[in-house]
Design a protein around this motif. Structure first.
Motif, mmCIF file in Angstrom:
data_model
loop_
_atom_site.group_PDB
_atom_site.id
_atom_site.type_symbol
_atom_site.label_atom_id
_atom_site.label_comp_id
_atom_site.label_asym_id
_atom_site.label_seq_id
_atom_site.Cartn_x
_atom_site.Cartn_y
_atom_site.Cartn_z
ATOM 1 N N MET A 1 7.689 -14.910 -27.149
ATOM 2 C CA MET A 1 7.231 -15.362 -25.840
ATOM 3 C C MET A 1 6.767 -14.180 -24.994
ATOM 4 N N VAL A 2 7.513 -13.088 -25.047
ATOM 5 C CA VAL A 2 7.128 -11.889 -24.311
ATOM 6 C C VAL A 2 5.789 -11.358 -24.820
ATOM 7 N N VAL A 3 5.611 -11.343 -26.139
ATOM 8 C CA VAL A 3 4.352 -10.883 -26.726
ATOM 9 C C VAL A 3 3.196 -11.762 -26.268
ATOM 10 N N SER A 4 3.422 -13.074 -26.210
ATOM 11 C CA SER A 4 2.362 -13.990 -25.777
ATOM 12 C C SER A 4 1.933 -13.692 -24.338
ATOM 13 N N ILE A 5 2.900 -13.379 -23.480
ATOM 14 C CA ILE A 5 2.566 -13.053 -22.090
ATOM 15 C C ILE A 5 1.797 -11.736 -22.015
ATOM 16 N N ILE A 6 2.256 -10.742 -22.763
ATOM 17 C CA ILE A 6 1.595 -9.431 -22.741
ATOM 18 C C ILE A 6 0.163 -9.541 -23.258
ATOM 19 N N LYS A 50 -4.764 -8.151 -14.349
ATOM 20 C CA LYS A 50 -3.846 -9.268 -14.161
ATOM 21 C C LYS A 50 -3.671 -10.020 -15.476
ATOM 22 N N PHE A 51 -2.756 -10.979 -15.470
ATOM 23 C CA PHE A 51 -2.563 -11.846 -16.629
ATOM 24 C C PHE A 51 -3.420 -13.098 -16.447
ATOM 25 N N VAL A 52 -4.099 -13.490 -17.501
ATOM 26 C CA VAL A 52 -4.947 -14.672 -17.454
ATOM 27 C C VAL A 52 -4.221 -15.792 -18.203
ATOM 28 N N ILE A 53 -3.737 -16.778 -17.443
ATOM 29 C CA ILE A 53 -2.965 -17.882 -18.008
ATOM 30 C C ILE A 53 -3.697 -19.182 -17.701
ATOM 31 N N PHE A 103 -0.346 -0.461 -23.954
ATOM 32 C CA PHE A 103 -0.006 -1.048 -25.256
ATOM 33 C C PHE A 103 -0.190 -2.562 -25.293
ATOM 34 N N HIS A 104 -1.119 -3.114 -24.503
ATOM 35 C CA HIS A 104 -1.288 -4.568 -24.536
ATOM 36 C C HIS A 104 -1.839 -5.045 -25.884
ATOM 37 N N ARG A 105 -2.459 -4.154 -26.646
ATOM 38 C CA ARG A 105 -2.938 -4.526 -27.990
ATOM 39 C C ARG A 105 -1.837 -4.389 -29.039
ATOM 40 N N THR A 106 -0.817 -3.626 -28.738
ATOM 41 C CA THR A 106 0.352 -3.487 -29.627
ATOM 42 C C THR A 106 1.593 -3.799 -28.800
ATOM 43 N N PRO A 107 1.845 -5.065 -28.502
ATOM 44 C CA PRO A 107 2.887 -5.452 -27.542
ATOM 45 C C PRO A 107 4.284 -4.968 -27.905
ATOM 46 N N HIS A 108 4.580 -4.768 -29.193
ATOM 47 C CA HIS A 108 5.930 -4.359 -29.567
ATOM 48 C C HIS A 108 6.277 -2.959 -29.067
ATOM 49 N N LYS A 109 5.270 -2.207 -28.617
ATOM 50 C CA LYS A 109 5.519 -0.866 -28.101
ATOM 51 C C LYS A 109 5.753 -0.828 -26.596
ATOM 52 N N VAL A 110 5.596 -1.971 -25.938
ATOM 53 C CA VAL A 110 5.752 -2.012 -24.488
ATOM 54 C C VAL A 110 7.211 -1.787 -24.114
ATOM 55 N N THR A 111 7.436 -0.969 -23.103
ATOM 56 C CA THR A 111 8.778 -0.707 -22.588
ATOM 57 C C THR A 111 8.841 -1.081 -21.109
ATOM 58 N N GLY A 112 10.021 -0.991 -20.555
ATOM 59 C CA GLY A 112 10.206 -1.374 -19.167
ATOM 60 C C GLY A 112 10.930 -2.704 -19.051
ATOM 61 N N CYS A 113 10.858 -3.316 -17.888
ATOM 62 C CA CYS A 113 11.605 -4.552 -17.616
ATOM 63 C C CYS A 113 10.822 -5.773 -18.111
ATOM 64 N N LYS A 168 -0.546 -21.094 -26.502
ATOM 65 C CA LYS A 168 -1.287 -19.855 -26.290
ATOM 66 C C LYS A 168 -1.684 -19.777 -24.819
ATOM 67 N N LEU A 169 -1.052 -18.867 -24.117
ATOM 68 C CA LEU A 169 -1.218 -18.808 -22.670
ATOM 69 C C LEU A 169 -2.639 -18.461 -22.256
ATOM 70 N N SER A 170 -3.344 -17.691 -23.076
ATOM 71 C CA SER A 170 -4.693 -17.267 -22.708
ATOM 72 C C SER A 170 -5.720 -18.387 -22.850
ATOM 73 N N GLU A 171 -5.328 -19.504 -23.462
ATOM 74 C CA GLU A 171 -6.239 -20.634 -23.631
ATOM 75 C C GLU A 171 -5.896 -21.725 -22.622
ATOM 76 N N ALA A 172 -6.553 -22.879 -22.740
ATOM 77 C CA ALA A 172 -6.280 -24.005 -21.849
ATOM 78 C C ALA A 172 -4.856 -24.499 -22.059
ATOM 79 N N VAL A 173 -4.164 -24.792 -20.957
ATOM 80 C CA VAL A 173 -2.770 -25.225 -21.040
ATOM 81 C C VAL A 173 -2.631 -26.560 -20.319
ATOM 82 N N SER A 174 -1.551 -27.262 -20.627
ATOM 83 C CA SER A 174 -1.326 -28.595 -20.063
ATOM 84 C C SER A 174 -0.488 -28.563 -18.791
#
Length: 497
Positions: free
Chosen positions: A85-90, A99-102, A229-239, A281-287
């Motif tokens: 889920m975290v990877v999907s958001i990143i 910004k994040f596009v959801i 690291f948005h292309r390699t989300p597993h490397k993201v650190t922080g909160c 997939k958050l970057s696509e159309a959501v319900s």
């Protein structure tokens, strides 16, 4: 001699498929973000907290978070995280927009999001998180003497050890170590176990902690890592755990279990979020609906963040939730846990320390003054006595407000004084370092002159002069005497020739 059967040569397609499977497994194993609330909840449940501990915890910017954990006895399962889920958001982050596009809408992750999610009471002073050497403070000398590198395990061990102590210093150090643990376990987590000495500098002075912009530093640390690291989300650190609660606040993907709780992370069940968002997939159309507007604190939340958290006049004793009494008089109210419709009665701008007075203004319903007078005195509750009583109560309330304002001003002056003391210590340390460097340069110049090198004055001219010459240093005395003695000897030797 029996020959072994010949192994078939793998085709290029088979090799590529094997690599793809291997990369997928490796990626799954690496989705282990260290930022989580579970570790903090677990750590706080290991300590037997007393009122003396709580006195120091109230001084910290993380007090509302700590209080929520102690008061609610939060179960670990409610705060489990999900790497997918975290990877999907990143992955929904847009570098162009920042910004994040959801669901086709751009949603920003702001300082206010962090502040409201975790209930951080902080100021606007800058936190410089660049690497620094080991500080020379009393706290470090006592707890980390002989330690060159501080690790997460060491922080936990020191926290448990300090919590068992009964000296006044132990209660204060327990609060400092818990703040340090929250920083490295939740807010500024990295991929390693080493803890930066930089955080020690900020948690060492509890009285000044609230003056720093912790929400901005937490947000900047996370977003800087996401941009890299948005292309390699597993490397993201922080909160990163904050992203799950942030998604709940800005979408209708799940409903809040308790809408009026604060800090806001208490409102959301992450298990329900993971179940509802599985495969989305958050970057696509959501319900579900997406709310791109910035979070805004309501009136009750503003009062709580300012310290005006006396709601309904009720005090809640946390000793029923594993908090043991050391003072017998420090009780915590329920306003931090669930906000009601009552108005705030009192103001507690800062934690009540050993010498801090906390005054709650009077707030007695005027409709019941007549009944109170009739029940507790022999005075006839006529118009004149009622009017006199109301005027007296109003005057006392006004005086209490004035006293409270003066208390806030004194606390602000104390905070400014603490910051100036820190800057003064840093300046003295730099001056000492420059003096030592200047002394060493003078010593080397003297040695060079004794072996026929240029005098120290010449070296000073080349370096632009002695910058510390006006600080009262007398290290240049022996060098000047040696120069004068050499000139006299050469002048006496020339006539003889």
């Amino acid at each position: 001699m029996t020959s072994l059967p010949e192994q078939p040569t793998p085709t290029p397609a088979a090799i590529q498929n094997a690599r793809s499977v291997s990369d997928t497994k490796s990626s799954k194993q690496r989705l282990n973000f260290r930022s989580n609330i579970v570790g903090l909840v677990n750590m706080m449940h290991k300590v037997e907290w007393t009122d003396l501990h709580l006195v120091h915890l109230r001084k910290t910017p993380f007090w509302l978070l700590f209080k929520a954990i102690l008061k609610n006895q939060l179960p670990y399962t409610e705060f489990k995280k999900n790497g997918d889920m975290v990877v999907s958001i990143i992955q929904s982050y847009s570098v162009q927009e920042g910004k994040f596009v959801i669901g086709g809408q751009s949603v920003d992750f702001t300082d206010e999001d962090v502040r409201l999610l975790f209930g951080l009471q902080c100021g606007d002073a800058l936190l410089e998180l660049t690497a620094r050497p080991k500080p020379a403070s009393d706290f470090v000398q006592q707890r980390c003497q002989g330690v060159s590198r501080i690790t997460m395990k060491l922080v936990k061990d020191l926290l448990v050890e300090a919590a068992k102590g009964t000296a006044p210093r132990d209660y204060e150090d327990t609060a400092k170590l818990l703040c340090l643990y929250a920083c490295v376990k939740l807010f500024f987590s990295t991929s390693g176990e080493i803890v930066s000495w930089t955080f020690i500098r900020y948690v060492d002075n509890l009285d000044a902690m609230k003056s720093y912009d912790w929400a901005g530093a937490i947000r900047n640390s996370l977003m800087s890592s996401i941009r890299d690291f948005h292309r390699t989300p597993h490397k993201v650190t922080g909160c990163v755990i904050a992203l799950l609660y942030w998604l709940c606040e800005h979408t209708s993907i799940v409903e809040a279990k308790l809408a009026h709780q604060f800090p806001r992370f208490l409102k959301w069940n992450i298990g329900e979020l993971l179940a509802s968002a599985r495969g989305v997939k958050l970057s696509e159309a959501v319900s579900f609906q997406v709310s791109p507007e910035q979070l805004v604190a309501d009136e009750h939340e503003v009062n709580i963040l300012k310290g005006e958290d006396m709601v309904g006049g009720e005090h809640v004793d946390l000793r029923d939730n594993g908090v043991h009494s050391g003072l017998g008089g420090v009780h915590l109210n329920e306003s931090t846990i669930e906000i009601t419709g009552s108005g705030a009665l009192g103001s507690q701008p800062n934690a009540p320390g050993p010498s801090t007075l906390v005054f709650t203004p009077l707030s007695i319903p005027m409709l019941y003054v007549e009944q109170i007078m009739a029940a507790q005195s022999n005075i006839e509750p006529n118009h004149y006595t009622l009017k006199s009583c109301v005027e007296t109560m109003t005057a006392v309330t006004n005086l209490s407000h004035q006293f409270q304002n003066r208390t806030i001003e004194v606390q602000q002056l104390k905070t400014q004084l603490s910051l100036l003391q820190c800057k003064y210590k840093d300046a003295r340390a730099e001056i000492c370092a420059l003096k030592a460097e200047n002394k060493e340069l003078k010593r080397k110049a003297t040695v060079m002159f004794q072996f026929g090198g240029p005098p120290y004055a010449t070296l000073e001219e080349q370096r632009g002069g002695n910058l510390l010459g006006g600080l009262g240093s007398t290290e240049g005395g022996p060098s000047s005497v040696a120069q004068d003695e050499g000139k006299r000897k050469r002048a006496a030797a020339e006539p003889r020739k």
